[in-house]
Scaffold this active site. Structure first.
Site, mmCIF file in Angstrom:
data_model
loop_
_atom_site.group_PDB
_atom_site.id
_atom_site.type_symbol
_atom_site.label_atom_id
_atom_site.label_comp_id
_atom_site.label_asym_id
_atom_site.label_seq_id
_atom_site.Cartn_x
_atom_site.Cartn_y
_atom_site.Cartn_z
ATOM 1 N N ASP A 124 15.749 -49.655 -59.332
ATOM 2 C CA ASP A 124 16.161 -48.124 -59.561
ATOM 3 C C ASP A 124 17.832 -48.156 -59.783
ATOM 4 O O ASP A 124 18.553 -48.685 -59.640
ATOM 5 C CB ASP A 124 15.516 -47.241 -58.474
ATOM 6 C CG ASP A 124 16.042 -47.862 -57.146
ATOM 7 O OD1 ASP A 124 16.815 -49.074 -56.914
ATOM 8 O OD2 ASP A 124 15.070 -47.677 -56.044
ATOM 9 N N ASN A 180 10.355 -44.003 -45.156
ATOM 10 C CA ASN A 180 9.204 -43.167 -45.255
ATOM 11 C C ASN A 180 8.238 -44.237 -46.135
ATOM 12 O O ASN A 180 7.329 -43.454 -46.529
ATOM 13 C CB ASN A 180 9.371 -41.972 -46.024
ATOM 14 C CG ASN A 180 10.067 -42.247 -47.406
ATOM 15 O OD1 ASN A 180 10.240 -43.579 -47.828
ATOM 16 N ND2 ASN A 180 10.435 -41.166 -48.077
ATOM 17 N N HIS A 193 8.967 -45.716 -48.955
ATOM 18 C CA HIS A 193 9.076 -45.884 -50.150
ATOM 19 C C HIS A 193 9.313 -47.310 -50.704
ATOM 20 O O HIS A 193 9.975 -48.102 -50.121
ATOM 21 C CB HIS A 193 9.984 -44.757 -50.955
ATOM 22 C CG HIS A 193 11.328 -45.085 -50.638
ATOM 23 N ND1 HIS A 193 12.371 -44.127 -50.870
ATOM 24 C CD2 HIS A 193 12.065 -46.166 -50.245
ATOM 25 C CE1 HIS A 193 13.412 -44.566 -50.487
ATOM 26 N NE2 HIS A 193 13.593 -45.897 -49.924
ATOM 27 N N GLU A 199 8.635 -42.391 -53.850
ATOM 28 C CA GLU A 199 8.286 -41.826 -52.593
ATOM 29 C C GLU A 199 6.796 -41.304 -52.453
ATOM 30 O O GLU A 199 5.755 -41.457 -53.511
ATOM 31 C CB GLU A 199 9.048 -40.340 -52.832
ATOM 32 C CG GLU A 199 10.507 -40.467 -53.187
ATOM 33 C CD GLU A 199 11.558 -40.669 -52.054
ATOM 34 O OE1 GLU A 199 10.778 -41.315 -51.190
ATOM 35 O OE2 GLU A 199 12.570 -40.438 -52.071
HETATM 36 P P1 PGA Z 1 17.834 -49.884 -46.859
HETATM 37 O O1 PGA Z 1 17.067 -49.174 -48.077
HETATM 38 O O2 PGA Z 1 17.712 -51.335 -47.228
HETATM 39 O O3 PGA Z 1 19.228 -49.280 -46.898
HETATM 40 O O4 PGA Z 1 17.311 -49.765 -45.610
HETATM 41 C C1 PGA Z 1 15.766 -49.479 -48.184
HETATM 42 C C2 PGA Z 1 15.043 -48.725 -49.353
HETATM 43 O O5 PGA Z 1 15.303 -47.392 -49.276
HETATM 44 O O6 PGA Z 1 14.333 -49.102 -49.933
#
Ligand code: PGA
Length: 238
Positions: free
Chosen positions: A67, A134, A136, A141
């Site tokens: 992404d 959450n 995702h 999302e």
């Molecule tokens: P993070 O993010 O590795 O900074 O916890 C993971 C994500 O949002 O997929």
């Protein structure tokens, strides 16, 4: 879904690097799917260390990232383009690397071209993933329905909050992103999901409850035939 619980973040990163290195050895022309965020930083540092030590070679490998914020300039300090170049691409020798283009004029065209690029490369062999607080995956999302192909998504408050910690220089935080959909992610032959820290323990608990919670996007991974989850003790809830 195979689960590996590690003592700490460094061990998680080393075990993940072992899997990526084995994949590259078995198939030098591997197509890697890569993620950003804080979770894979240790993996990328370990891969760069092993590359410098002559233990791993990316010369025939290519990568596609999950992404990118949209819209965002590649030169923006928080673009994933910059993150990947600073943390991995400038340190190893990939034959080719690609991220969704946050500068594209037409996001729909960019998304279609991105999926076509993955297909033309023969699909992803090994997809590295992190997970959001959450649940995702990429920027998919929690939603009522999940997109199959790469698409433009509006980020949720939870994700904007979680990622606001990176936008400390007063820069505007993009509220949308281009992300691979679950079809693109599921086309990966194998998936490596990395999870660390106590903050992720609640979402890990839901992921391993033995049910597909439709409001936890990561639960869809339970349906993929070849997923390895590497988590540290804290994320595993002790
Ligand atoms: P993070 O993010 O590795 O900074 O916890 C993971 C994500 O949002 O997929």
């Amino acid at each position: 879904m195979k689960k590996i619980v590690c003592d700490n973040y460094n061990e998680m990163s080393r075990v993940a690097a072992d899997i990526v290195a084995r994949q590259l050895k078995e198939k030098p022309g591997t197509v890697l799917g890569l993620a950003t965020g804080s979770t894979p930083l240790g993996l990328y540092a370990e891969l760069a260390r092993r590359y410098n030590a002559g233990e791993v070679d990316f010369a025939r490998a290519q990568s596609f990232n999950l992404d990118e914020y949209y819209p965002i300039k590649r030169s923006h300090p928080q673009s994933y383009y910059r993150y990947m170049h600073e943390n991995l691409f400038s340190k190893v020798n990939f034959a080719a690397t690609r991220l969704p283009n946050g500068e594209a004029d037409d996001p729909a065209n960019e998304c279609a071209a991105y999926d076509a690029g993955i297909e033309a490369a023969g699909g992803i062999d090994l997809q590295v993933l992190g997970i959001g607080m959450n649940g995702h995956i990429g920027f998919n999302e929690p939603a009522e329905a999940y997109s199959m192909s790469t698409y433009l998504v509006e980020l949720t408050e939870s994700t904007l909050d979680a990622n606001s910690r990176f936008f400390t220089g007063g820069e505007a935080q993009p509220t949308s992103a281009l992300t691979m959909g679950f079809g693109s992610i599921f086309s990966a032959k194998s998936i490596l999901l990395l999870i660390n820290g106590a903050g992720k323990a609640p979402i890990v608990k839901r992921l391993f409850e033995g049910k597909i919670h439709t409001d936890v996007p990561a639960c869809l991974l339970l349906l993929h035939p070849n997923v390895t989850v590497i988590l540290d003790k804290e994320a595993a809830g002790g």
